[in-house]
Design an enzyme around this catalytic site. Structure first.
Site: not given
Length: 779
Positions: A114, A116
Site C-alpha cells: 500500500y 506507506w
C-alpha cells in the site's frame, strides 16, 4: 541492535514530518525540523519503536506450511511459527515462486502493498515488491485506486478531470488566504490528516493558512458529526448532519438556489453539460420528489431554515466547496463528490482563485501547495505485462473468496483471478481492510502468503513466511514529495534490529535464485541507486541555472530546497477562461452534471447524475448508533502503534472511543470506562471518552489499533484492543468504483464488566526450533 558510532545529529524524513535524530546516553532523541511551525508529534513514535519487542527479529515460517506444504489452511492466524535461517527462508520462497509461476503463471500471484511504509523514494516497499515481481516473475495481479479515495478517483474523471488536477493542482491555500469568503467543508479538514503526506512534509502550514483566512474575514462552515474536523481557533459554524447524508444536504441547498434564482445560468450553459436532466431530478419533475430544504432536513437532521440560510449566504461570494475523503468511503460514495462539484458549478465558481470545488483539500499535506520545478526520482517499477487482470484495491477479500466470480467495475464486466500466492511488503491489510473476520477467511484460501514486516502485525501473524525488514532509521534513503520543496537525505541512525534486512537486499537474493538478479538490480547496490536517482534532480537544477550540489555535498548538508513552479490556477482556471481552447479531459470536454457514459452503464447504485440513494446500513433497535471509523491522530494508519506517542494516547492500553454524554448516560457509561462495541460482524473493546464534540447518536473510534483477538481460534473473536474494522462492512461503494465503505457502520455500545483481557498484539509469537517440526519427505 547498536547505535552508530557517531553521536552527531542526522537528518531524516517521515510521511508525518522532517526531523533529526541524535543518540544521547543510549537513547535516540528525535527533534522536529527547525522550519516546521507545527511539528507532528507522531514522529516521536520512532525512538521507542526501534528496539521494541514487537519487531520481527528473524525469518519465521508457519508450522503448518512447513509440515504440510502450500495449500489452503484455516490455521493461518492461529498457528505456531518456526525460526529458520535466512538462506532456508529465501530458498523456500524462490522455490514456491517458481512452482506457482510454472504451474499457473504470474496471473496467480497477487502483489500486495500500500505504499506507506517509508517516505524514502528508493526503499519504498511498494516499488520494491512490484519491481521484483515484474522483473523476476514476469508480472503479477495488481490493484488499482486506494482505500482513501477509491470512489473519488473513479468518478472525478467523468465529471471534471483527473484526480491530480482536481485535488492537488487546483485551489492553493495561498488563494484561500487571499480570496475565499466562505469555505463549505463537507467532512471537514482535520489537521491530523493534513499532518501527513506521502513522501513527507517539511512544513505543516495548514493551520496558519486557515487562521489567516479567518483573520481576513473568511468564514468556515463545518458539515460533520465531529467538531474537531476543523481547528477551534477559526470559529467554524458546525452543522451536525447525520453521517452519510451530505448528498441530501447539498441537494437541499441546490434546490434553494434554483427556486430563488441564485444559480449561475450562464456558467451552467457555457461550461457544463447535463443541467436540464439534473434540474428535472432536483425539482422533482422526473420522480415527483422535489429535493427542497424540507426534504433534505428529514434526511440530514439539519433544519430546513438552516439549509435555506446557508444557501442564501452563497450568491455573490467567493465560495470554495471541499469534500473530504471520508464522505466517499461509504455507500454510494461517488454521489457527494459529484454533487459538490455540481453545487460549485451552480455558483459559477470553478476556476476562480480560492473558489469552486477542491476534492480532499486538507486530507493530506501535499494538497493545496505549489508543485516542485525539479523532480524527485523514485525507483522504477518496470512494466507489468499482466495489464487486464486487476482488482479495485478494496476488493481483495472478494477476490480470494470468489475466484472466477464476475464483478462490475467502471463500465466493465470483469472476473476475479484465481490467486495462489500473495506477496506483501509495506502494508497491513488487517488495518486497511474492512470486516476483518471475513478477511481472515479470505487469506486462508491462498496456497502461500509471504510478508516482509518490521513488526508482528496481524498481517504477519496470518502469513506463511515472515521476513524481518528494516525500518527507515536503519538505512539510507532520499525523501521528498513533488509538492514540498524540502528534499531530505534520510541518513541511517541505527543498525538493523535482529537479523532484519532491507527489502532491496531480500529481493536481490531472491532474484539471484530465480536467475534475474541483473535485471532486477541493473548492477547497482543500494548506495549506487541513491546516487543514480539523485542525478535526475541534480541535472534538472543545472538546466535551470540553479545551485546543483553533487550527491556527496547534498548528503553532507542533509537537505536541499527545490524550486517550485508558479501556480496559475491549473486546468480549471484555463478551462474557465477559455472552455473551447482548454477543454477538460471529461468525455464532453466540459463539467458533466449529467454523464451519458455513466448512464449507459445502467448501474442502479450510480445513475447518470448525482442523486440521493438511501443506504442499506441504517440504525436500528439492535444497532442504534452510527460508528465513524476515521483516521487516528496518534499514528499514520497502523504504523508504530507500539510507539511511544501512540501508546500515550490510549487509555488502559485500549484505543479511545468518543461518545456524546447523552448516549453514554443512557448506557450507564462514565468517562474512562471500558466499553464493548458490537454488531453482527464482530466486536471490540475500547475506552470511552465523553464529549459533546460528537453528534448524539454517533460514536467515533479511529482505525489503526493492531487487531488483537482474545481467542484466535474463534471465528468472530473479540478484539480486545479496539480495531473498528472488525465492525465495518466489506462492500463496494457502487458498481462504478467498488471503493472502500469503511468510514461508517452501525453498532451498539455497552459498558464492559468482565475481566479485562491483556493486550497481546505487541507480544511476538513463540519461536519453535526447526528440529522440532515434522517435515514432508520431499522437503
Amino acid at each position: 541492535m547498536t547505535k552508530p558510532a557517531s553521536q552527531s545529529s542526522r537528518s531524516h524524513l517521515s510521511h508525518y514530518g522532517a526531523f533529526s535524530g541524535q543518540w544521547i546516553d543510549d537513547e535516540l532523541v528525535i527533534t522536529p525540523h527547525p522550519s516546521d511551525p507545527h511539528p507532528n508529534r507522531v514522529i516521536q513514535n520512532f525512538a521507542g519503536a526501534l528496539r521494541h519487542k514487537a519487531r520481527v527479529a528473524r525469518p519465521m515460517i508457519r508450522r503448518g506450511w512447513l509440515e504440510n506444504g502450500p495449500g489452503r489452511d484455516e490455521r493461518r492466524g492461529r498457528d505456531e511459527f518456526v525460526e529458520v535461517e535466512w538462506d532456508h527462508a529465501l530458498d523456500f520462497i524462490a522455490a514456491e515462486l517458481k512452482r506457482v509461476g510454472d504451474a499457473h503463471g504470474p496471473q496467480a500471484i497477487y502483489g500486495g502493498s500500500y505504499g506507506w511504509s517509508s517516505a524514502g523514494r528508493f526503499h519504498h516497499a511498494q516499488s520494491q515488491v512490484h519491481r521484483f515481481l515484474n522483473f523476476a516473475m514476469d508480472g503479477y495481479v495488481r490493484s488499482v485506486n486506494t482505500y482513501s479515495s477509491g470512489a473519488a478517483s473513479v468518478i472525478l474523471p467523468y465529471v471534471i478531470g483527473g484526480y491530480e488536477e482536481v485535488s492537488r493542482e487546483n485551489v492553493l491555500w495561498e488563494d484561500i488566504v487571499a480570496h475565499t469568503d466562505i469555505v463549505l467543508a463537507f467532512g471537514g479538514m482535520a489537521l491530523k490528516n493534513s499532518f501527513v503526506a506521502p513522501g513527507g512534509v517539511g512544513r505543516h502550514s495548514e493551520r496558519d493558512h486557515m487562521r489567516a483566512c479567518h483573520a481576513r474575514g473568511g468564514r468556515f462552515v463545518l458539515i460533520s458529526p465531529i467538531r474537531d474536523d476543523l481547528p477551534p481557533e477559526i470559529n467554524a459554524e458546525w452543522l451536525t448532519a447525520h453521517p452519510g447524508t451530505d448528498t441530501a444536504l447539498m441537494l437541499g441547498i441546490a434546490h434553494t438556489l434554483v427556486v430563488n434564482g441564485w444559480h449561475d445560468r450562464a456558467f451552467l450553459a457555457s461550461h457544463c453539460v447535463g443541467w436540464p436532466q439534473f434540474e428535472d431530478y432536483l425539482m422533482g419533475r422526473s420522480d415527483g420528489v422535489p429535493k427542497d430544504a424540507a426534504w433534505a432536513s428529514k434526511i440530514s437532521g439539519i433544519t430546513a431554515d438552516e439549509i435555506a440560510r446557508q444557501a442564501s449566504r452563497l450568491p455573490g461570494k467567493r465560495v470554495l466547496i471541499v469534500v473530504s475523503h471520508s464522505l466517499q468511503r461509504a455507500e454510494h460514495g461517488e454521489q457527494p463528490v459529484w454533487m459538490a462539484a455540481v453545487l460549485a458549478a451552480m455558483l459559477g465558481q470553478f476556476g476562480l482563485p480560492g473558489g469552486g470545488f477542491n476534492y480532499a483539500l486538507g486530507a493530506m499535506a501535499n494538497f493545496g501547495r505549489r508543485a516542485n520545478a525539479a523532480p524527485i526520482a523514485s525507483l522504477p517499477q518496470g512494466a507489468n505485462p499482466i495489464k487486464e487482470v486487476f482488482i479495485p484495491v478494496a476488493r481483495i477479500a472478494d477476490m480470494l473468496l470468489n475466484p472466477g466470480a464476475p464483478f462490475d467495475y467502471n463500465g466493465r464486466k470483469m472476473s476475479y483471478p484465481d490467486i495462489r500466492l500473495v506477496y506483501w511488503a509495506g502494508g497491513n491489510p488487517f488495518h486497511h481492510h474492512q470486516d476483518i473476520n471475513r478477511l481472515r477467511k479470505a487469506v486462508a484460501q491462498v496456497e502461500t502468503f509471504i510478508v516482509h514486516e518490521i513488526g508482528w502485525t496481524a498481517t504477519a501473524r496470518h502469513a506463511d513466511i515472515v521476513l524481518p525488514a528494516t525500518m527507515t532509521l536503519e538505512r539510507n534513503d532520499i525523501g521528498g514529495n513533488p509538492y514540498d520543496p524540502l528534499l531530505i537525505a534520510m541518513q541511517k541512525m541505527a543498525e538493523p534490529y535482529g537479523e532484519a534486512r532491507d527489502d532491496y537486499d531480500i529481493f536481490t537474493e531472491l532474484a539471484d535464485r530465480l536467475g534475474r538478479r541483473e535485471a532486477f538490480t541493473e548492477g547497482r547496490t543500494s548506495d549506487e541507486w541513491l546516487r543514480h536517482l539523485y542525478k535526475r534532480t541534480q541535472n534538472t537544477l543545472v538546466s535551470l541555472g540553479l545551485e546543483a550540489p553533487d550527491f556527496e555535498a547534498f548528503w553532507e548538508r542533509g537537505e536541499l530546497l527545490l524550486p517550485q513552479r508558479p501556480h496559475e490556477g491549473g486546468l480549471l482556471r484555463a478551462f474557465r477562461n477559455d472552455p473551447q481552447g482548454n477543454p477538460l479531459t471529461t468525455p464532453s470536454g466540459k463539467i458533466e452534471i449529467f454523464s451519458e457514459r455513466i448512464a449507459s452503464y445502467g448501474y442502479a447504485d450510480c445513475p447518470g447524475h448525482p442523486a440521493w440513494i438511501s443506504p442499506v446500513d441504517v440504525v436500528s433497535e439492535r444497532h442504534p448508533l452510527q460508528l465513524v471509523a476515521n483516521q487516528p491522530a496518534s499514528r499514520l494508519h497502523s504504523q508504530f502503534d507500539f510507539g511511544g506517542h501512540s501508546a500515550e494516547m490510549k487509555h488502559r492500553s485500549r484505543e479511545v472511543m468518543c461518545i456524546n454524554p447523552q448516549d453514554a448516560s443512557a448506557r450507564g457509561i462514565a468517562d474512562g470506562d471500558i466499553v464493548k462495541l458490537f454488531n453482527d460482524r464482530g466486536a471490540c473493546l475500547a475506552a470511552a471518552r465523553l464529549t459533546d464534540g460528537v453528534r448524539p447518536g454517533v460514536v467515533q473510534l479511529p482505525t489503526g489499533a493492531w487487531y488483537d483477538p482474545e481467542d484466535p481460534d474463534e471465528d468472530k473473536p473479540l478484539c480486545v484492543h479496539g480495531n473498528p474494522n472488525v465492525l465495518t462492512r466489506d462492500i463496494g461503494t457502487s458498481s462504478l468504483a467498488q471503493g472502500c465503505c469503511g468510514q461508517l457502520t452501525t453498532v451498539q455500545v455497552e459498558r464492559f464488566t468482565g475481566n479485562l483481557p491483556a493486550i497481546q498484539a505487541f507480544e511476538p509469537p513463540p519461536a519453535l526450533s526447526l528440529s522440532t517440526v515434522r517435515r514432508p519427505e520431499n522437503a
